[in-house]
Design a protein around this motif. Structure first.
Motif, short mmCIF file in Angstrom:
data_model
loop_
_atom_site.label_atom_id
_atom_site.label_comp_id
_atom_site.label_asym_id
_atom_site.label_seq_id
_atom_site.Cartn_x
_atom_site.Cartn_y
_atom_site.Cartn_z
N GLU A 87 36.52 -92.94 10.57
CA GLU A 87 37.80 -92.27 10.64
C GLU A 87 38.32 -91.93 9.25
O GLU A 87 39.06 -90.96 9.08
N ASP A 88 37.93 -92.71 8.26
CA ASP A 88 38.38 -92.54 6.88
C ASP A 88 37.60 -91.39 6.23
O ASP A 88 36.38 -91.47 6.06
N GLU A 89 38.28 -90.34 5.84
CA GLU A 89 37.60 -89.19 5.26
C GLU A 89 36.97 -89.51 3.90
O GLU A 89 35.97 -88.90 3.52
N ASN A 90 37.54 -90.47 3.18
CA ASN A 90 36.92 -90.87 1.91
C ASN A 90 35.57 -91.52 2.16
O ASN A 90 34.60 -91.29 1.42
N LEU A 91 35.48 -92.34 3.20
CA LEU A 91 34.20 -92.95 3.55
C LEU A 91 33.23 -91.89 4.04
O LEU A 91 32.04 -91.92 3.70
N LEU A 92 33.70 -90.96 4.85
CA LEU A 92 32.86 -89.86 5.33
C LEU A 92 32.13 -89.20 4.16
O LEU A 92 30.93 -88.94 4.23
N ARG A 93 32.84 -88.96 3.09
CA ARG A 93 32.28 -88.21 1.96
C ARG A 93 31.38 -89.05 1.07
O ARG A 93 30.84 -88.56 0.09
N GLN A 94 31.20 -90.33 1.43
CA GLN A 94 30.24 -91.18 0.72
C GLN A 94 28.86 -91.16 1.38
O GLN A 94 27.91 -91.71 0.83
N THR A 95 28.76 -90.53 2.54
CA THR A 95 27.53 -90.60 3.33
C THR A 95 26.31 -90.12 2.55
O THR A 95 25.29 -90.80 2.48
N ALA A 96 26.41 -88.93 1.98
CA ALA A 96 25.25 -88.35 1.29
C ALA A 96 24.87 -89.17 0.06
O ALA A 96 23.68 -89.45 -0.17
N ASP A 97 25.86 -89.55 -0.73
CA ASP A 97 25.57 -90.31 -1.95
C ASP A 97 24.94 -91.66 -1.63
O ASP A 97 24.17 -92.21 -2.44
N ALA A 98 25.23 -92.19 -0.45
CA ALA A 98 24.67 -93.48 -0.04
C ALA A 98 23.24 -93.35 0.47
O ALA A 98 22.57 -94.35 0.73
N GLY A 99 22.76 -92.11 0.62
CA GLY A 99 21.38 -91.89 1.05
C GLY A 99 21.18 -91.82 2.55
O GLY A 99 20.05 -91.84 3.03
#
Length: 281
Positions: A87-99
């Motif tokens: 639900e957190d858009e900041n977490l959403l945008r970490q998806t790619a960087d996290a691999g």
């Protein structure tokens, strides 16, 4: 075996009329056990890390994602890693960087118009980043584990939602409920079939731990593809820990009770992977 994408596993399962099991990772032992069980079954799986699991790990996605990816890469079956119920858009945008190759963005708590707007923006961002995006329309039963008999996804509304948002997969409400520890949920198989006919994207079943094996297999035959499984793993894990501690009051080495707990999860994973994705599913 090289790490694969969630999209590849879902599309392969869909093309072959099978399901793909997606198991929740909370601890390192969960990830190890899921891969162990998948290898025993010889079937591919998705490892998924939820926003709640990230919060448990001090709000940090990178460490648990890195550990889960490393375990996935060691597997001798195909494994993908997914970020779930964000639900957190900041977490959403970490998806790619996290691999990770995919993410489920959950705006189902919003009204329809706001859900569409938020999910469309999330899908546009995800696709620009090369990610596969799952979303939800129609709330699956609450976290208290209660059935929600009045909540169902309407096929016409779902088709309009997919067209408006551009999502790659859709979680639908068909009778399951999150966090159930008893396997007594009844699914609307006719509705699943109608949703499959109405939608161009794969269907996702959340709250699958509360659904009996034969019903899960029937749901896959009716059109479900990605089957999310979490609570049943924790029931097995916790039961094994309790048994080990009750059997030896002097036990202090966590390896002595985490090993049987990990083995119990692996057994559940092997069985559930076959229920939804085996040749007889």
């Amino acid at each position: 075996m090289p790490l694969v994408t969630t999209a590849a596993l879902i599309e392969d399962a869909r093309a072959n009329g099978r399901g793909i099991a997606a198991f929740n990772v909370i601890t390192l032992e969960h990830a190890e056990a899921i891969v162990q069980g998948a290898q025993h079954s010889g079937l591919p799986v998705i490892l998924q890390i939820s926003e709640n699991a990230v919060e448990f790990h001090h709000g940090l996605l990178a460490p648990i994602a890195a550990a889960t990816l490393a375990i996935a890469q060691s597997a001798d079956v195909a494994v993908a890693v997914h970020l779930d119920h964000v639900e957190d858009e900041n977490l959403l945008r970490q998806t790619a960087d996290a691999g990770l190759s995919s993410v489920m963005f959950d705006a189902s708590h919003l009204d329809y118009a706001d859900n569409v707007a938020a999910t469309r923006a999330a899908a546009q961002w995800a696709h620009a980043a090369g990610l596969y995006l799952e979303a939800e329309l129609g709330k699956v039963g609450g976290k208290d584990g209660a059935h929600a008999p009045g909540v169902r996804t309407d096929p016409d509304e779902a088709r309009a939602y997919v067209e408006a948002t551009g999502v790659d997969a859709l979680a639908v409400a068909v009778g399951s409920s999150h966090a159930m520890t008893e396997r007594s949920a009844a699914l609307d198989l006719d509705l699943i079939a109608r949703l499959r006919a109405a939608l161009p994207v794969p269907l996702v079943l959340h709250g699958s731990s509360g659904v009996p094996d034969d019903t899960l297999a029937a749901a896959v035959r009716a059109g479900m593809v990605k089957i999310n499984i979490g609570t049943i793993l924790n029931v097995a894990f916790t039961g094994a820990v309790r048994c080990a501690l009750a059997g030896d009051a002097s036990l202090v080495d966590p390896r002595k009770y985490l090993r049987p707990a990990r083995d119990e999860i692996a057994q559940v994973v092997a069985r559930m992977a076959h229920v939804v994705g085996g040749p007889d599913a």
